[in-house]
Design an enzyme around this catalytic site. Structure first.
Site, PDB file in Angstrom:
ATOM      1  N   CYS A 116       7.135  -4.968 -16.403  1.00 48.12           N
ATOM      2  CA  CYS A 116       8.381  -4.238 -16.662  1.00 48.12           C
ATOM      3  C   CYS A 116       9.369  -4.302 -15.498  1.00 48.12           C
ATOM      4  O   CYS A 116      10.544  -3.973 -15.675  1.00 48.12           O
ATOM      5  CB  CYS A 116       8.078  -2.784 -17.016  1.00 48.12           C
ATOM      6  SG  CYS A 116       7.172  -2.625 -18.554  1.00 48.12           S
ATOM      7  N   HIS A 250      14.987   1.102 -15.700  1.00 49.11           N
ATOM      8  CA  HIS A 250      14.063   0.580 -16.707  1.00 49.11           C
ATOM      9  C   HIS A 250      13.801   1.695 -17.716  1.00 49.11           C
ATOM     10  O   HIS A 250      13.662   2.866 -17.336  1.00 49.11           O
ATOM     11  CB  HIS A 250      12.758   0.145 -16.039  1.00 49.11           C
ATOM     12  CG  HIS A 250      11.677  -0.166 -17.022  1.00 49.11           C
ATOM     13  ND1 HIS A 250      11.892  -0.969 -18.118  1.00 49.11           N
ATOM     14  CD2 HIS A 250      10.378   0.241 -17.097  1.00 49.11           C
ATOM     15  CE1 HIS A 250      10.773  -1.051 -18.817  1.00 49.11           C
ATOM     16  NE2 HIS A 250       9.848  -0.320 -18.225  1.00 49.11           N
ATOM     17  N   ASN A 280      10.676   0.771 -25.019  1.00 48.45           N
ATOM     18  CA  ASN A 280      10.454   0.036 -23.766  1.00 48.45           C
ATOM     19  C   ASN A 280      10.404  -1.467 -24.073  1.00 48.45           C
ATOM     20  O   ASN A 280       9.447  -1.946 -24.680  1.00 48.45           O
ATOM     21  CB  ASN A 280       9.142   0.516 -23.142  1.00 48.45           C
ATOM     22  CG  ASN A 280       8.843  -0.146 -21.805  1.00 48.45           C
ATOM     23  OD1 ASN A 280       9.471  -1.134 -21.436  1.00 48.45           O
ATOM     24  ND2 ASN A 280       7.874   0.394 -21.092  1.00 48.45           N
TER      25      ASN A 280
HETATM   26  O1  UT7 Z   1       7.095   0.333 -18.486  1.00 46.97           O
HETATM   27  C1  UT7 Z   1       5.929   0.327 -17.724  1.00 46.97           C
HETATM   28  C2  UT7 Z   1       5.695   1.641 -17.167  1.00 46.97           C
HETATM   29  N1  UT7 Z   1       5.149   2.511 -18.188  1.00 46.97           N
HETATM   30  C3  UT7 Z   1       5.418   3.787 -18.097  1.00 46.97           C
HETATM   31  O2  UT7 Z   1       6.181   4.187 -17.260  1.00 46.97           O
HETATM   32  C4  UT7 Z   1       4.718   4.713 -19.045  1.00 46.97           C
HETATM   33  C5  UT7 Z   1       4.268   5.912 -18.264  1.00 46.97           C
HETATM   34  N2  UT7 Z   1       3.538   6.904 -19.058  1.00 46.97           N
HETATM   35  C6  UT7 Z   1       4.134   7.629 -20.019  1.00 46.97           C
HETATM   36  O3  UT7 Z   1       5.305   7.457 -20.319  1.00 46.97           O
HETATM   37  C7  UT7 Z   1       3.328   8.738 -20.666  1.00 46.97           C
HETATM   38  O4  UT7 Z   1       2.126   8.927 -19.934  1.00 46.97           O
HETATM   39  C8  UT7 Z   1       2.979   8.465 -22.148  1.00 46.97           C
HETATM   40  C9  UT7 Z   1       4.247   8.561 -22.972  1.00 46.97           C
HETATM   41  C10 UT7 Z   1       2.357   7.094 -22.291  1.00 46.97           C
HETATM   42  C11 UT7 Z   1       2.010   9.505 -22.655  1.00 46.97           C
HETATM   43  O5  UT7 Z   1       2.533  10.826 -22.467  1.00 46.97           O
HETATM   44  P1  UT7 Z   1       1.648  11.944 -21.779  1.00 46.97           P
HETATM   45  O6  UT7 Z   1       2.428  13.167 -21.796  1.00 46.97           O
HETATM   46  O7  UT7 Z   1       1.197  11.411 -20.449  1.00 46.97           O
HETATM   47  O8  UT7 Z   1       0.447  12.082 -22.799  1.00 46.97           O
HETATM   48  P2  UT7 Z   1      -1.108  11.836 -22.568  1.00 46.97           P
HETATM   49  O9  UT7 Z   1      -1.396  10.384 -22.400  1.00 46.97           O
HETATM   50  O10 UT7 Z   1      -1.579  12.774 -21.506  1.00 46.97           O
HETATM   51  O11 UT7 Z   1      -1.679  12.291 -23.968  1.00 46.97           O
HETATM   52  C12 UT7 Z   1      -1.562  13.639 -24.403  1.00 46.97           C
HETATM   53  C13 UT7 Z   1      -2.182  13.760 -25.786  1.00 46.97           C
HETATM   54  C14 UT7 Z   1      -3.567  13.139 -25.887  1.00 46.97           C
HETATM   55  O12 UT7 Z   1      -4.338  13.952 -26.732  1.00 46.97           O
HETATM   56  P3  UT7 Z   1      -5.403  14.997 -26.133  1.00 46.97           P
HETATM   57  O13 UT7 Z   1      -6.352  14.161 -25.327  1.00 46.97           O
HETATM   58  O14 UT7 Z   1      -4.593  15.935 -25.299  1.00 46.97           O
HETATM   59  O15 UT7 Z   1      -6.003  15.605 -27.361  1.00 46.97           O
HETATM   60  C15 UT7 Z   1      -3.320  11.821 -26.559  1.00 46.97           C
HETATM   61  O16 UT7 Z   1      -4.435  11.359 -27.280  1.00 46.97           O
HETATM   62  O17 UT7 Z   1      -1.353  13.043 -26.737  1.00 46.97           O
HETATM   63  C16 UT7 Z   1      -2.194  12.156 -27.500  1.00 46.97           C
HETATM   64  N3  UT7 Z   1      -1.384  10.991 -27.890  1.00 46.97           N
HETATM   65  C17 UT7 Z   1      -0.634  10.966 -29.003  1.00 46.97           C
HETATM   66  N4  UT7 Z   1      -0.438  11.883 -29.971  1.00 46.97           N
HETATM   67  C18 UT7 Z   1       0.412  11.534 -30.966  1.00 46.97           C
HETATM   68  C19 UT7 Z   1      -1.246   9.819 -27.236  1.00 46.97           C
HETATM   69  N5  UT7 Z   1      -0.406   9.018 -27.921  1.00 46.97           N
HETATM   70  C20 UT7 Z   1      -0.017   9.701 -29.022  1.00 46.97           C
HETATM   71  C21 UT7 Z   1       0.840   9.408 -30.088  1.00 46.97           C
HETATM   72  N6  UT7 Z   1       1.022  10.353 -31.024  1.00 46.97           N
HETATM   73  N7  UT7 Z   1       1.499   8.228 -30.199  1.00 46.97           N
END
Ligand code: UT7
Length: 323
Positions: A116, A250, A280
């Site tokens: 990215c 980005h 993204n």
């Molecule tokens: O471009 C390259 C760089 N990439 C980035 O900068 C991405 C950086 N990371 C992020 O933007 C965020 O970490 C995400 C958007 C990927 C995820 O958001 P988060 O607030 O960190 O969520 P999480 O991974 O901690 O997940 C929270 C919950 C989990 O459920 P439990 O374990 O709390 O029950 C996930 O399983 O959300 C769940 N989850 C979803 N729920 C509904 C993960 N993906 C989804 C989804 N829909 N698509």
């Protein structure tokens, strides 16, 4: 002798026709919702490549637009650098294919892989070629088809990415004015290679290659490293927060963008956002955002623009340019 600089003379972009909304994903069987995706990322929809869209075809479309904007032709291009992590082939490079499609009979092209952050790395490389006199112009393109490396059953990554390409056309100037690329700053730290990676290679016969991400860890690194990149740019150039007219970040996550903008004390109306509509698009996201904001008149000649990105590697970096 006056120092040579790289002027940003042309801007272009390409997005596939097919739009996939959050609701489309939720109703297609993926356990997700519009509410979750919007709240956690700011994404409402993404463009997804059709069978006719390739890294090369999208790069050519964006590149042609950037040349047209600059009233330039392929004969005016010395170097083509394509930032991509989703090339159509291991080789020839995407850039050389683009050179062929544009009908160029001179110059040179190569790809840059920095996930990215790829556009910042490609822009920095092009600027170095121009400053050193190896090229008098460069077409810098980010082109990505992440939909081809996403696991359709992994809701934590499948919803985040879109496809597209963006381009800028750089030309050397020695006029001594303040316009052009001011400075670029690159970083990587291979110790974090397993936080965001693709678990396979092009040409692998026995399994698909899918993107894997430890989202929460990448998020943490992004906020910290992008904030320090912003400080690094300002310090290197003796500038203050208020000197920056536009942040063109980005587009991975609106929460990360907001965090960096707050650090810069930039109000939301000075930040170019496309993540809501493009999601993204990896190396394509910055040139796509730049193209949009220049063409709709928000970014104007003379504006100081700060670009920053973080991606798999981890790689990260920033670039400052006066348009
Ligand atoms: O471009 C390259 C760089 N990439 C980035 O900068 C991405 C950086 N990371 C992020 O933007 C965020 O970490 C995400 C958007 C990927 C995820 O958001 P988060 O607030 O960190 O969520 P999480 O991974 O901690 O997940 C929270 C919950 C989990 O459920 P439990 O374990 O709390 O029950 C996930 O399983 O959300 C769940 N989850 C979803 N729920 C509904 C993960 N993906 C989804 C989804 N829909 N698509």
């Amino acid at each position: 002798m006056k120092a040579r600089r790289s002027l940003l003379k042309g801007f272009g972009g390409y997005l596939p026709d097919r739009i996939v909304t959050n609701d489309d994903l939720a109703t297609s069987g993926l356990e997700t919702s519009d509410e979750w995706i919007r709240a956690r990322t700011g994404i409402a929809q993404r463009h997804r490549a059709g069978p006719e869209d390739t890294a090369v075809s999208m790069a050519v479309a964006a590149g042609r637009q950037a040349l047209e904007y600059a009233n330039a032709t392929p004969d005016d291009v010395d170097a083509i650098i394509v930032a991509t992590s989703t090339p159509d082939q291991a080789f020839p490079s995407t850039a050389v294919r683009v050179q062929g499609e544009l009908g160029m009979t001179s110059g040179f092209g190569f790809d840059v892989a920095a996930a990215c952050s790829g556009f910042i790395f490609a822009l920095s490389t092009a600027d170095a070629l121009i400053r050193s006199g190896q090229a008098r112009s460069a077409l810098v393109i980010g082109s990505e088809v992440y939909s081809r490396i996403l696991d359709p059953e992994d809701r934590s990554t499948f919803v985040l990415f879109g496809d597209g390409a963006g381009a800028v056309f750089l030309q050397a100037t020695e006029d001594g004015g303040g316009q052009g690329i001011v400075s670029t700053h690159l970083h990587s730290d291979g110790r974090h290679g397993d936080l965001l990676y693709v678990d396979g290679a092009i040409g692998q016969k026995d399994k698909s290659a899918y993107l894997k991400m430890q989202g929460r860890d990448v998020f943490r690194h992004a906020v910290a490293k992008l904030s320090s990149s912003v400080d690094e740019v300002l310090e290197a150039n003796g500038l203050k927060y208020e000197d920056v007219a536009w942040l063109v970040p980005h587009q991975a996550n609106l929460r990360i963008i907001d965090g960096v903008a707050r650090k810069l004390h930039l109000p939301p109306e000075r930040v170019v956002i496309t993540v809501d509509r493009h999601a993204n698009t990896s190396a394509a996201s910055i040139p796509l955002a730049l193209n949009e904001a220049v063409r709709d008149g928000r970014i104007r000649s003379g504006d100081l623009v700060l670009m920053e990105a973080l991606g798999g590697g981890l790689t990260w970096g920033a670039a400052l340019a006066r348009i």
